[in-house]
Design a protein around this motif. Structure first.
Motif, PDB file in Angstrom:
ATOM      1  N   ALA A   1      -8.386   2.481  -5.408  1.00 21.90           N
ATOM      2  CA  ALA A   1      -9.012   3.390  -4.638  1.00 21.90           C
ATOM      3  C   ALA A   1     -10.057   4.319  -5.538  1.00 21.90           C
ATOM      4  O   ALA A   1      -9.795   3.948  -6.747  1.00 21.90           O
TER       5      ALA A   1
ATOM      6  N   ASP B   1      -3.158   1.430  -5.566  1.00 20.53           N
ATOM      7  CA  ASP B   1      -3.685   2.675  -6.017  1.00 20.53           C
ATOM      8  C   ASP B   1      -4.914   2.325  -6.846  1.00 20.53           C
ATOM      9  O   ASP B   1      -5.816   3.247  -6.972  1.00 20.53           O
ATOM     10  N   ASP B   2      -4.755   1.389  -7.688  1.00 20.62           N
ATOM     11  CA  ASP B   2      -5.784   1.283  -8.855  1.00 20.62           C
ATOM     12  C   ASP B   2      -7.224   0.833  -8.072  1.00 20.62           C
ATOM     13  O   ASP B   2      -8.204   0.970  -8.788  1.00 20.62           O
TER      14      ASP B   2
ATOM     15  N   ALA C   1       0.930  -1.339  -0.090  1.00 17.81           N
ATOM     16  CA  ALA C   1      -0.099  -0.038  -0.103  1.00 17.81           C
ATOM     17  C   ALA C   1       0.790   1.163  -0.112  1.00 17.81           C
ATOM     18  O   ALA C   1       0.648   2.020  -0.697  1.00 17.81           O
ATOM     19  N   LYS C   2       2.007   1.223   0.598  1.00 21.12           N
ATOM     20  CA  LYS C   2       2.777   2.447   0.703  1.00 21.12           C
ATOM     21  C   LYS C   2       3.654   2.782  -0.640  1.00 21.12           C
ATOM     22  O   LYS C   2       3.812   3.870  -0.841  1.00 21.12           O
TER      23      LYS C   2
ATOM     24  N   GLY D   1       2.199   2.163  -3.380  1.00 21.69           N
ATOM     25  CA  GLY D   1       1.107   2.180  -4.421  1.00 21.69           C
ATOM     26  C   GLY D   1       0.708   1.105  -5.094  1.00 21.69           C
ATOM     27  O   GLY D   1       0.004   1.185  -6.124  1.00 21.69           O
ATOM     28  N   GLU D   2       0.971  -0.011  -4.865  1.00 21.56           N
ATOM     29  CA  GLU D   2       0.608  -1.184  -5.383  1.00 21.56           C
ATOM     30  C   GLU D   2      -0.949  -1.431  -5.609  1.00 21.56           C
ATOM     31  O   GLU D   2      -1.564  -2.344  -6.578  1.00 21.56           O
TER      32      GLU D   2
END
Length: 76
Positions: A75, A72-73, A66-67, A69-70
């Motif tokens: 959200a 992010d799609d 999560a940190k 950006g794995e």
């Protein structure tokens, strides 16, 4: 995810917390540390519903992803 077959979890006995980034309607997950060191997770809108239990390494792997950006799609 770890299965706890012999142990029942009483959600009311845990100290639940959620992110300060959660929205006002409460659409978020809550987490709580179990005495065993495992981490419980539930839907904040359904506090008496299902509780998922994860090991520390499982939580660590998710948070690292999560940190970076794995997810992010996924959200809004």
């Amino acid at each position: 995810m770890t299965r706890i077959s012999a142990t029942r979890i009483d959600p009311s006995e845990l100290s639940w917390r959620k992110s300060t980034f959660s929205n006002p309607s409460g659409n978020c997950v809550e987490v709580a540390e179990l005495a065993s060191g495992l981490v419980a997770m539930r839907n904040s809108r359904d506090p008496q519903g299902a509780v998922l239990v994860y090991t520390r390494p499982e939580i660590d792997a998710f948070l690292r992803g999560a940190k970076t950006g794995e997810f992010d799609d996924l959200a809004c």
